[in-house]
Design an enzyme around this catalytic site. Structure first.
Site, PDB file in Angstrom:
ATOM      1  N   HIS A 219      -9.295 -12.314 -24.795  1.00 41.08           N
ATOM      2  CA  HIS A 219      -9.806 -11.243 -25.657  1.00 41.08           C
ATOM      3  C   HIS A 219      -9.206 -11.384 -27.051  1.00 41.08           C
ATOM      4  CE1 HIS A 219     -10.439  -7.189 -27.213  1.00 41.08           C
ATOM      5  NE2 HIS A 219     -11.374  -7.058 -26.286  1.00 41.08           N
ATOM      6  N   ARG A 261     -14.930 -11.044 -26.961  1.00 42.75           N
ATOM      7  CA  ARG A 261     -14.842 -11.919 -25.790  1.00 42.75           C
ATOM      8  C   ARG A 261     -16.230 -12.434 -25.433  1.00 42.75           C
ATOM      9  NH1 ARG A 261     -14.293  -7.692 -20.948  1.00 42.75           N
ATOM     10  NH2 ARG A 261     -14.559  -5.780 -22.132  1.00 42.75           N
ATOM     11  N   LYS A 264     -19.896 -10.629 -24.930  1.00 42.54           N
ATOM     12  CA  LYS A 264     -19.838  -9.222 -25.335  1.00 42.54           C
ATOM     13  C   LYS A 264     -20.440  -9.087 -26.737  1.00 42.54           C
ATOM     14  CE  LYS A 264     -18.571  -6.246 -23.317  1.00 42.54           C
ATOM     15  NZ  LYS A 264     -17.574  -5.366 -22.756  1.00 42.54           N
ATOM     16  N   ASP A 267     -18.573  -6.767 -33.138  1.00 41.11           N
ATOM     17  CA  ASP A 267     -17.892  -5.507 -33.498  1.00 41.11           C
ATOM     18  C   ASP A 267     -16.997  -5.830 -34.701  1.00 41.11           C
ATOM     19  OD1 ASP A 267     -15.933  -3.509 -33.708  1.00 41.11           O
ATOM     20  OD2 ASP A 267     -15.732  -3.230 -31.542  1.00 41.11           O
ATOM     21  N   CYS A 269     -14.283  -4.752 -35.821  1.00 43.53           N
ATOM     22  CA  CYS A 269     -12.812  -4.793 -35.745  1.00 43.53           C
ATOM     23  C   CYS A 269     -12.323  -6.202 -35.421  1.00 43.53           C
ATOM     24  CB  CYS A 269     -12.248  -3.763 -34.765  1.00 43.53           C
ATOM     25  SG  CYS A 269     -12.676  -4.014 -33.051  1.00 43.53           S
ATOM     26  N   TYR A 270     -13.202  -7.019 -34.794  1.00 47.47           N
ATOM     27  CA  TYR A 270     -12.795  -8.392 -34.486  1.00 47.47           C
ATOM     28  C   TYR A 270     -12.816  -9.278 -35.726  1.00 47.47           C
ATOM     29  CZ  TYR A 270     -13.239  -6.586 -29.822  1.00 47.47           C
ATOM     30  OH  TYR A 270     -13.084  -5.807 -28.705  1.00 47.47           O
ATOM     31  N   ASP A 345     -18.184  -0.021 -36.337  1.00 48.80           N
ATOM     32  CA  ASP A 345     -18.260  -1.153 -35.403  1.00 48.80           C
ATOM     33  C   ASP A 345     -19.523  -1.998 -35.630  1.00 48.80           C
ATOM     34  OD1 ASP A 345     -19.266  -2.352 -33.036  1.00 48.80           O
ATOM     35  OD2 ASP A 345     -18.385  -0.901 -31.680  1.00 48.80           O
ATOM     36  N   ASP A 352     -15.260   5.205 -38.281  1.00 48.29           N
ATOM     37  CA  ASP A 352     -13.994   5.800 -37.839  1.00 48.29           C
ATOM     38  C   ASP A 352     -12.865   5.069 -38.550  1.00 48.29           C
ATOM     39  OD1 ASP A 352     -12.783   3.669 -35.981  1.00 48.29           O
ATOM     40  OD2 ASP A 352     -14.789   3.894 -35.143  1.00 48.29           O
ATOM     41  N   HIS A 355     -11.912   1.410 -37.184  1.00 51.66           N
ATOM     42  CA  HIS A 355     -12.826   0.334 -37.604  1.00 51.66           C
ATOM     43  C   HIS A 355     -12.782   0.111 -39.113  1.00 51.66           C
ATOM     44  CE1 HIS A 355     -14.306   0.688 -33.460  1.00 51.66           C
ATOM     45  NE2 HIS A 355     -14.484  -0.615 -33.621  1.00 51.66           N
TER      46      HIS A 355
END
Ligand SMILES: CC(C)=CCC/C(C)=C/CC/C(C)=C/COP(=O)(O)OP(=O)(O)O
Ligand SMILES: [Zn+2]
Length: 414
Positions: A219, A261, A264, A267, A269-270, A345, A352, A355
């Site tokens: 992850h 990952r 998935k 997003d 934040c990655y 996201d 938020d 993020h």
């Protein structure tokens, strides 16, 4: 094939298709705009982000009670985002935050999620990085370093890993929080480091990324934590780096952003958890002079570590640079950004603070070139107007570079 045997798309496959088409529509309409309108759309709405972030440091609506055990995180997400935008908070707010965090500091070391809460390594990392980001004598001297050392020792486990809190789980995130806090505060020693490298190695999976704990799935969040920890303890070259880089490059998909990952969804934040790992590797590789033997198609050949950033991965996956920084900026500015302030996201989600923080951290990473020689740290490519350029971070800690140096100087003197 019988009708009953016709393969049915899984929930994840359907979600993936839906995200791809939403993102695709955004890019298609952008492509049809005249250049001046495109330029406006690519603008980072600095003032709106600043208003949104400052508001979050003053008063939160009652629905935020779910974050009651994460209050040092709210400080970090907002202060760090503001610092990335080159913005500071007024003296009164600074004092309030220093006072609030002192209430979260346990008399026996470490910080809890709120006043009187049990100390936890994740909120300890968040509190320390908030104080480093605020900077200045009052903020930095409010951290009780000798008690902190005792707390870190108490969280150390025989496996080499760390527990997140007394009686809590042992994982890679706890290792990162403990080692990064000890490193910034200049209290890292052999006892804290002992066997942590072996613990992290036991979490590298067959895919190449790093998981939360042995036997689980690779992850992005844990990969960042594992690689950063291995660099801080000088053991990064014990990881299977070619496999790790292979896994990492395939986490950036056609949506232009990163996923956390395999199989998935993208997003924002990655952008930091994965993008920051590239920055770490490029930065670390610039300091290695040893040769690495890499087996490719059954043969072995020597590759200079300095090549990992560009040439090695280009040869293996023909992608050029390790990740497409401009594509990532496109995703962040067009798909993640709320024009009224804050980042989210993915399209369809709400903004938020978490993020916003990690999207801006990823934006900064993708705008700069990474080298251990900080005089070579420079903007690489800024998508849109040059005013989109954010402050550079120290990728090991994710605090603005200049604030890191101030803290480092402070903790080597006092
Ligand atoms: C310093 C510190 C404590 C760092 C923590 C790093 C870390 C583990 C970040 C990842 C957090 C995250 C967004 C998990 C989501 O998993 P998910 O299963 O909900 O989302 P997915 O479907 O994208 O995998
Ligand atoms: Zn996320």
């Amino acid at each position: 094939m019988e009708a009953s045997e016709v393969p049915v798309a899984t929930v994840t496959q359907r979600s993936q298709k839906s995200v791809e088409s939403q993102v695709g529509r955004i890019y298609e309409s952008f492509a049809k705009l005249p250049p001046d309108a495109q330029f406006r759309m690519l603008e980072l709405k600095r003032e709106n982000h600043i208003d949104y972030l400052k508001g979050g440091l003053r008063q939160l609506p009652s629905s935020f009670c779910v974050l009651d055990a994460l209050r040092p995180w709210v400080c970090f997400w907002n202060l760090h985002s503001l610092a990335l935008l080159g913005e500071s908070v007024d003296a009164q707010l600074q004092n309030n935050i220093i006072y609030f965090l002192s209430l979260c500091q346990d008399p026996n070391g470490g910080y809890g999620g709120g006043p009187g809460q049990m100390p936890h390594l994740a909120t300890t990392y968040a509190a320390v990085c908030s104080l480093v980001t605020l900077g200045g004598h009052k903020a930095l001297s409010s951290i009780n370093r000798s008690e902190m050392y005792m707390f870190l020792q108490q969280m150390k486990h025989l496996s080499g890993g760390f527990r997140v809190h007394d009686g809590g789980e042992i994982d890679v995130r706890a290792c990162y929080a403990a080692i990064s806090v000890a490193s910034i505060l200049n209290i890292l020693d052999d006892e804290l480091v002992q066997n942590v490298g072996n613990y992290i190695l036991s979490c590298q999976t067959y895919e190449g990324g790093i998981s939360a704990e042995p036997g689980t799935e690779a992850h992005g969040g844990y990969t960042f934590c594992g690689v950063a920890t291995m660099i801080m303890i000088n053991q990064v070259n014990q990881l299977d780096l070619p496999r790790l880089i292979d896994w990492l490059v395939f986490q950036q998909g056609k949506e232009c952003g990163f996923k956390g990952r395999t199989n998935k969804l993208v997003d924002c934040c990655y952008s930091f958890w994965q993008g920051g790992t590239f920055a770490l590797l490029q930065r670390a590789c610039s300091t290695f002079d040893q040769q690495l033997v890499i087996p490719v198609e059954g043969k072995s050949f020597e590759v200079n570590f300095n090549d990992i950033g560009y040439n090695f991965v280009k040869r293996r996956v023909e992608m050029g640079p390790l990740f497409d920084g401009l594509a990532l900026q496109l995703y962040l500015l067009l798909c993640s950004q709320e024009v009224d302030g804050g980042l989210k996201d993915k399209p369809g989600k709400s903004r938020d603070f978490y993020h916003t923080c990690y999207a801006l951290s990823g934006l900064s990473v993708s705008q700069h070139i990474w080298s251990d020689d900080e005089s070579l740290l420079m903007p690489r490519a800024v998508l849109g107007t040059y005013s989109n350029l954010l402050e550079p971070i120290h990728p090991l800690f994710n605090v603005v570079l200049e604030r890191y140096h101030e803290a480092r100087g402070f903790f080597t003197t006092f």
